[in-house]
Design a protein around this motif. Structure first.
Motif, PDB file in Angstrom:
ATOM      1  N   ALA A 177       0.835  -1.206   0.000  1.00  0.00           N
ATOM      2  CA  ALA A 177       0.000   0.000   0.000  1.00  0.00           C
ATOM      3  C   ALA A 177       0.867   1.252   0.000  1.00  0.00           C
ATOM      4  CB  ALA A 177      -0.939  -0.003   1.205  1.00  0.00           C
ATOM      5  N   ALA A 178       1.946   1.241   0.772  1.00  0.00           N
ATOM      6  CA  ALA A 178       2.852   2.397   0.807  1.00  0.00           C
ATOM      7  C   ALA A 178       3.517   2.595  -0.548  1.00  0.00           C
ATOM      8  CB  ALA A 178       3.906   2.207   1.904  1.00  0.00           C
TER       9      ALA A 178
ATOM     10  N   ARG B 266       2.280   1.704  -3.503  1.00  0.00           N
ATOM     11  CA  ARG B 266       1.266   2.224  -4.424  1.00  0.00           C
ATOM     12  C   ARG B 266       1.007   3.698  -4.174  1.00  0.00           C
ATOM     13  NH1 ARG B 266      -0.959  -2.906  -3.300  1.00  0.00           N
ATOM     14  NH2 ARG B 266      -2.353  -1.974  -1.742  1.00  0.00           N
ATOM     15  N   ARG B 267       1.039   4.121  -2.926  1.00  0.00           N
ATOM     16  CA  ARG B 267       0.834   5.538  -2.592  1.00  0.00           C
ATOM     17  C   ARG B 267       1.995   6.377  -3.107  1.00  0.00           C
ATOM     18  NH1 ARG B 267      -0.376   9.724  -3.002  1.00  0.00           N
ATOM     19  NH2 ARG B 267      -0.874  11.272  -1.444  1.00  0.00           N
ATOM     20  N   LEU B 268       3.222   5.900  -2.954  1.00  0.00           N
ATOM     21  CA  LEU B 268       4.390   6.606  -3.488  1.00  0.00           C
ATOM     22  C   LEU B 268       4.291   6.700  -5.003  1.00  0.00           C
ATOM     23  CD1 LEU B 268       7.259   7.845  -3.306  1.00  0.00           C
ATOM     24  CD2 LEU B 268       8.132   5.492  -3.332  1.00  0.00           C
ATOM     25  N   GLN B 269       3.915   5.611  -5.639  1.00  0.00           N
ATOM     26  CA  GLN B 269       3.768   5.606  -7.092  1.00  0.00           C
ATOM     27  C   GLN B 269       2.728   6.636  -7.535  1.00  0.00           C
ATOM     28  OE1 GLN B 269       2.127   2.001  -8.726  1.00  0.00           O
ATOM     29  NE2 GLN B 269       3.309   2.237 -10.623  1.00  0.00           N
ATOM     30  N   ARG B 270       1.563   6.639  -6.914  1.00  0.00           N
ATOM     31  CA  ARG B 270       0.521   7.614  -7.267  1.00  0.00           C
ATOM     32  C   ARG B 270       1.000   9.042  -7.043  1.00  0.00           C
ATOM     33  NH1 ARG B 270      -2.841   4.500  -4.496  1.00  0.00           N
ATOM     34  NH2 ARG B 270      -2.973   5.945  -2.757  1.00  0.00           N
ATOM     35  N   HIS B 271       1.700   9.256  -5.937  1.00  0.00           N
ATOM     36  CA  HIS B 271       2.202  10.593  -5.619  1.00  0.00           C
ATOM     37  C   HIS B 271       3.138  11.090  -6.724  1.00  0.00           C
ATOM     38  CE1 HIS B 271       3.422  13.944  -3.087  1.00  0.00           C
ATOM     39  NE2 HIS B 271       4.681  13.637  -3.344  1.00  0.00           N
TER      40      HIS B 271
ATOM     41  N   GLU C 200       1.025  11.089 -10.355  1.00  0.00           N
ATOM     42  CA  GLU C 200      -0.191  11.885 -10.528  1.00  0.00           C
ATOM     43  C   GLU C 200      -0.101  13.252  -9.865  1.00  0.00           C
ATOM     44  OE1 GLU C 200      -3.440   9.491  -9.091  1.00  0.00           O
ATOM     45  OE2 GLU C 200      -2.920   7.818 -10.416  1.00  0.00           O
ATOM     46  N   GLU C 201       0.474  13.306  -8.693  1.00  0.00           N
ATOM     47  CA  GLU C 201       0.467  14.548  -7.924  1.00  0.00           C
ATOM     48  C   GLU C 201       1.715  15.404  -8.123  1.00  0.00           C
ATOM     49  OE1 GLU C 201      -0.395  13.423  -3.861  1.00  0.00           O
ATOM     50  OE2 GLU C 201      -1.904  11.992  -4.573  1.00  0.00           O
TER      51      GLU C 201
END
Length: 97
Positions: A12-13, A15-20, A23-24
């Motif tokens: 989960a961490a 995937r969150r780093l990847q999205r950050h 995307e962000e």
């Protein structure tokens, strides 16, 4: 904490780093990440590809990048990559020379 829960939290961490990063903070260039942290999106994509290979999953460097970036490198470069500044290039050369 059991091993499965730890694995799920780590995933989960990641995937969150990847999205950050994808995307962000598309404004942050890979060379700037390398200069500051010593790794970048390409490193993460390579680590992903290497993990697949270690598990017997055939994955090329480009396939690993596409899996991490969610698009081809050509698409990423066209949409988000800018020319590195002379200062960023010099800093990279100094640290990764």
């Amino acid at each position: 904490m059991d091993d499965q829960t730890k694995l799920e939290l780590e995933a989960a961490a990641f995937r969150r780093l990847q999205r950050h990063l994808m995307e962000e903070r598309t404004d942050v260039q890979n060379i700037d990440m390398m200069n500051l942290a010593g790794f970048c999106r390409n490193c993460l994509a390579r680590w992903y590809q290497e993990a697949a290979t270690e598990r017997g999953i055939a994955m090329s460097k480009e396939e690993g990048r596409e899996a991490f970036y969610g698009m081809t490198m050509a698409e990423w470069k066209a949409n988000y990559q800018t020319e590195a500044t002379d200062q960023a290039k010099a800093a990279f050369k100094d640290t990764h020379g």
